[in-house]
Design an enzyme around this catalytic site. Structure first.
Site, PDB file in Angstrom:
ATOM      1  N   CYS A  19       0.939  -1.366   0.178  1.00  0.00           N
ATOM      2  CA  CYS A  19      -0.024  -0.026  -0.047  1.00  0.00           C
ATOM      3  C   CYS A  19       0.940   1.247   0.010  1.00  0.00           C
ATOM      4  O   CYS A  19       1.681   1.365   0.866  1.00  0.00           O
ATOM      5  CB  CYS A  19      -0.958  -0.004   1.245  1.00  0.00           C
ATOM      6  SG  CYS A  19      -2.342  -1.073   0.848  1.00  0.00           S
ATOM      7  N   CYS A  70     -13.832   1.757 -44.976  1.00  0.00           N
ATOM      8  CA  CYS A  70     -13.268   3.497 -44.622  1.00  0.00           C
ATOM      9  C   CYS A  70     -14.637   4.233 -44.573  1.00  0.00           C
ATOM     10  O   CYS A  70     -15.380   4.122 -45.409  1.00  0.00           O
ATOM     11  CB  CYS A  70     -12.298   3.984 -45.527  1.00  0.00           C
ATOM     12  SG  CYS A  70     -11.769   5.606 -45.486  1.00  0.00           S
ATOM     13  N   CYS A  86      -1.063  10.865 -38.855  1.00  0.00           N
ATOM     14  CA  CYS A  86       0.394  10.495 -39.681  1.00  0.00           C
ATOM     15  C   CYS A  86       1.197  11.737 -40.306  1.00  0.00           C
ATOM     16  O   CYS A  86       2.187  11.799 -40.228  1.00  0.00           O
ATOM     17  CB  CYS A  86       0.006   9.426 -41.017  1.00  0.00           C
ATOM     18  SG  CYS A  86       1.484   8.760 -41.474  1.00  0.00           S
ATOM     19  N   CYS A 120       4.626   1.655 -38.413  1.00  0.00           N
ATOM     20  CA  CYS A 120       4.399   2.076 -36.887  1.00  0.00           C
ATOM     21  C   CYS A 120       3.025   1.801 -36.135  1.00  0.00           C
ATOM     22  O   CYS A 120       2.795   1.883 -34.747  1.00  0.00           O
ATOM     23  CB  CYS A 120       4.683   3.577 -36.554  1.00  0.00           C
ATOM     24  SG  CYS A 120       3.177   4.899 -37.151  1.00  0.00           S
ATOM     25  N   CYS A 132      -7.909   4.445 -36.081  1.00  0.00           N
ATOM     26  CA  CYS A 132      -9.094   4.186 -36.910  1.00  0.00           C
ATOM     27  C   CYS A 132     -10.295   3.879 -36.029  1.00  0.00           C
ATOM     28  O   CYS A 132     -10.203   2.983 -35.381  1.00  0.00           O
ATOM     29  CB  CYS A 132      -8.658   3.285 -37.804  1.00  0.00           C
ATOM     30  SG  CYS A 132     -10.207   2.722 -39.115  1.00  0.00           S
TER      31      CYS A 132
END
Lengths: 430, 426
Positions: B138, B346, B356, B385, B392
């Site tokens: 703790c 998409c 990006c 990456c 997304c």
């Protein structure tokens, strides 16, 4: 969201209630904060929608409202009356995967209501005075938007308005269920808070006011005169008692008080397929009419009213009759002729029927009142303007429903007024 | 149906889902409700020597996201504030009524042998306890009295306390480790040296969870002031997973049973802890967020997933990912993966492009399609990456696809681009 037609509701109450704080939180978090967002491109005034919604989600409601109003000073009205289903919300990418857009309009109202409810300082400040004076004709959305932007930029503005109240169609032309609680007047007061704007009521172009005088006395003139005239049906009986333009009916409803509402007939027929027809029909129903029928000579797909508005009418108990052309009005009601489309052209079938009607409301389009516009080029029933909203006379600009800039929508008028003000500013400071 | 029966340090439970030592296991009422809901075991909230501690009013602070989803919880509550005997009598009764569930009791004491040993013996004397868990973690309150993390942060003390308790009773001893250290292996190895039968981790992370901007004080606010507290919940899971994996792949501690704790909210979290070497998991924040019923989906979700994957029991699953946890230097420098955007999925939000463009490698191009934008990865610029796939909003719209380049695996120590390698070769 819509009221059941069986449940009597105040004809002056909000049809679409404001979002609660919890709803606004949930809905604002559905926004994806798109890059170069489709909703912004779909908004005639280009409001930075993802930014204002993000501000709602983070609890920055004042920031959200300021973002909205900096692009659209009538963001409060537009939040209530914009056909968002054909503008920002139609473009929302949440439609693609989920078939449910972010409720942008209602979120916009949430943010602007917050700003209007608080007694804080006006979010915008005036620039130093330029010493230039601009006349604006018409205190409707185009005129007030133009006046506000000009005042912000440091110019002195005098607005001439024929009617006793400012706001134009916001005050006189929109059904009260869309603009509850005197919102139009609260918004006008907010717009005028910027300072530098004087409104003279009871001043009508062509009566005690001429374009020539205005041009002589002011550095520039903006015409936001709207469409003052109404189309005629040109059928027998049109002049009978109980036959009225829908715009006049809505104006009477808007100016009545809840304790003395406008009386409507037991059966009402509304003629037309635009949003004004829908407004009048729903309003008649909410005022207690037993049967309200909206008749339109073409089909649902050709109506100016959006599918959402049509559905709204139906869920409020309005019967839609399409392919029905009015041919005569008498003491009992209206006679209609069935029509059909043949190779895209409307033809009559010769088959007739009658509907009883104690009240007939005409919503078959409005026209430009040309009387006082001598010297201006007019085409297609609209004042002709160039890309800078300049009319055909020097120092005269125009915008709103009286020009052909886009759809005849409040949001388009606000954008016209804003763009014209920026053009006038460039001209005056060049 | 996969067999979810679990055994850790000789302690059996019908499933691997235990409630961690915390407010949900503070007393009989709660624990009975937990067992009724289906939890496999509990670690009773930490017992100390009498007189019991006194708690303050206002005890939890929360880290909420914009939607008010709780992603982290912080507490400044101390150990059990009820008399020892009351707790022990309740433990006896619960075990009598629920003999098939694991009953482990957490304890904490001064750094003195008789304090630890005496407390351990009293707990063991109930005959109702399957094991002991040492609270050495703790990070608030108790540490100011020389207990909790004040012990857990010193490996020598961890070892000493473990040995004291091991010598005091025959019960299995689980040593609960604090993450508030520089290297978890030091305390794990110390526990092992002391004779620990298992370790459990992580205890809460020392934290200020939020600042009340009106009170101008940390939350939770106690009469205008706040203190640092113990942070737990979904947000600490990544920290816990790493520490569990470190212990599992360290030769000196490999094989030491681990009870995984830290942000376990659903069956998938549990499977991840098990894959990294945990034998079972302990849950607190998820129960404190949703109530005990969540264990139903934990059990059925884990079982269904194990059936799909062909794991018949927990032993087959436990530790399956450990061999794939390596040092950076053991990664294949010749591996290449590229983002691929599925235009059919998409929705045209543009977030992959802007993140990006603004923050990564300018590797997502926009072309105007018919009524919408088309986003395409520029393979020459994409370094694989993953950022676009993480931001997304549509599952599986952006996937990472390894690129066939015909190159053999090569680690950094063997990479000709490594200047240290060139220096070593000379």
């Amino acid at each position: 969201m819509t009221l059941n037609a069986d449940i009597p509701a105040s004809p002056y109450a909000d049809l679409t209630p404001p979002l609660t704080a919890v709803q606004a939180l949930a809905e604002s978090n559905r926004c994806l904060f798109c890059y170069d967002a489709a909703c912004v491109r779909a908004c005639p005034t280009g409001i930075d929608i993802p930014s204002f919604i993000r501000s709602i989600a983070t609890g920055n409601l004042k920031g959200a409202a300021t973002t909205i109003l900096s692009d659209n000073i009538m963001g409060g009205t537009c939040a209530r009356v914009c056909p968002t289903e054909t503008l920002c919300e139609q473009a929302c990418v949440r439609n693609t995967a989920e078939e449910r857009p972010v409720a942008i309009g209602r979120l916009q109202r949430h943010a602007t209501d917050h700003l209007f409810a608080r007694k804080g300082p006006h979010p915008f400040a005036r620039a130093a005075s330029t010493g230039k004076r601009v006349a604006v004709v018409g205190a409707g959305p185009a005129g007030l938007s133009c006046a506000h932007r000009l005042a912000t930029l440091g110019h002195e503005v005098t607005v001439y308005e024929a009617k006793p109240k400012s706001g134009g169609l916001n005050e006189y032309g929109l059904a009260p269920y869309k603009m509850a609680d005197d919102f139009a007047q609260r918004e006008v007061a907010f717009i005028l808070e910027i300072g530098g704007i004087t409104i003279e009521h009871g001043r009508r172009l062509g009566a005690d006011l001429s374009l020539e005088t205005l041009r002589a006395e002011f550095d520039a003139v903006f015409l936001g005169v709207g469409l003052g005239g109404n189309n005629l049906l040109n059928i027998p009986g049109e002049e009978r008692d109980g036959v009225e333009n829908a715009t006049a009916f809505i104006e009477r409803v808007r100016q009545a008080t809840p304790d003395a509402p406008v009386a409507v007939g037991r059966s009402v027929v509304v003629i037309g397929g635009g949003n004004t027809a829908i407004d009048a029909a729903i309003q008649a129903k909410r005022l207690g009419a037993e049967d309200v029928t909206l008749v339109y000579r073409r089909g649902r797909g050709q109506m100016g009213a959006t599918a959402w508005e049509q559905e709204l009418a139906q869920t409020n108990g309005v019967v839609l009759k399409t392919f029905a052309a009015p041919v005569a009005i008498d003491a009992q009601g209206i006679t209609l002729e069935r029509t059909r489309l043949e190779d895209g052209k409307l033809v009559s079938t010769g088959e007739r029927y009658s509907l009883p009607a104690a009240m007939i409301l005409k919503a078959v389009g409005q026209t430009l009142a040309r009387e006082a516009l001598d010297g201006l080029t007019i085409a297609g029933g609209k004042i002709v303007i160039d890309d800078d909203h300049r009319a055909s006379l020097d120092t005269v600009y125009a915008g709103g429903d009286c020009v052909a800039s886009g759809e005849d929508l409040t949001v388009q008028s606000v954008q016209d007024g804003k763009l014209a003000a920026l053009a006038i500013h460039r001209h005056l400071t060049a | 149906m996969a067999d979810l029966r679990s055994t850790i340090a000789g302690i059996r439970s019908p499933n691997p889902f235990w409630l961690a030592s915390a407010p949900p296991t503070d007393k009989l009422t709660n624990v009975v409700r937990a067992f009724q809901a289906g939890w496999g075991g509990v670690v009773w909230k930490t017992l100390g020597e009498d007189p019991p501690v006194v708690n303050v009013s206002s005890r939890y602070g929360a880290h909420l996201d914009n939607e008010r989803k709780l992603i982290g919880l912080n507490n400044i509550e101390l150990i059990s504030d009820r008399p020892l005997e009351v707790n022990l009598q309740e433990i006896i009764q619960v075990k009598r009524d629920w003999p098939d569930r694991a009953m482990v009791v957490s304890l904490m004491a001064r750094i003195e042998e008789e304090a630890w040993a005496g407390l351990a013996r009293r707990i063991a004397a109930t005959g109702a306890v399957d094991g002991l868990e040492l609270n050495l973690g703790c990070p608030h309150g108790m540490c100011e009295r020389g207990m909790g993390s004040a012990i857990g942060q010193v490996p020598e003390m961890v070892e000493q306390v473990t040995r004291w308790v091991k010598n005091a009773t025959n019960l299995p001893v689980i040593v609960k480790l604090t993450p508030n250290i520089t290297n978890i292996l030091w305390s794990a190895e110390a526990a092992k040296r002391g004779g620990a039968d298992a370790v459990s981790l992580i205890n809460t992370v020392n934290s200020i969870v939020a600042v009340d901007l009106d009170a101008m004080a940390p939350t939770p606010v106690v009469d205008g002031k706040g203190s640092h507290g113990g942070y737990c919940g979904p947000a600490v899971k990544p920290i816990a997973l790493n520490m569990v994996a470190e212990i599992a792949r360290n030769p000196d501690t490999a094989g030491l049973p681990v009870s995984g704790i830290g942000g376990v909210t659903n069956w998938r979290d549990a499977a991840e802890f098990l894959a990294l070497g945990a034998t079972n998991v302990q849950v607190c924040t998820a129960a404190m967020t949703f109530g005990f019923k969540i264990v139903e989906d934990m059990i059925s979700g884990l079982s269904n997933w194990m059936d799909d994957k062909g794991y018949a029991n927990l032993d087959q699953l436990s530790g399956r990912a450990v061999r794939n946890v390596v040092n950076w230097n053991d990664l294949n420098m010749n591996f290449s993966t590229k983002a691929v955007i599925d235009p059919a999925l998409c929705i045209d939000c543009g977030r992959c492009h802007i993140v990006c463009e603004d923050t990564s490698h300018q590797a997502i191009r926009i072309d105007q399609g018919e009524g919408r934008r088309i986003f395409t990865v520029v393979n020459e610029e994409c370094v694989g990456c993953n950022l676009c796939s993480h931001v997304c909003p549509v599952p599986d719209c952006i996937t990472m696809q390894p690129e066939e380049n015909g190159l053999p695996p090569m680690t950094w120590p063997n990479d000709p681009r490594n200047p240290m390698r060139a220096a070593a070769a000379e």
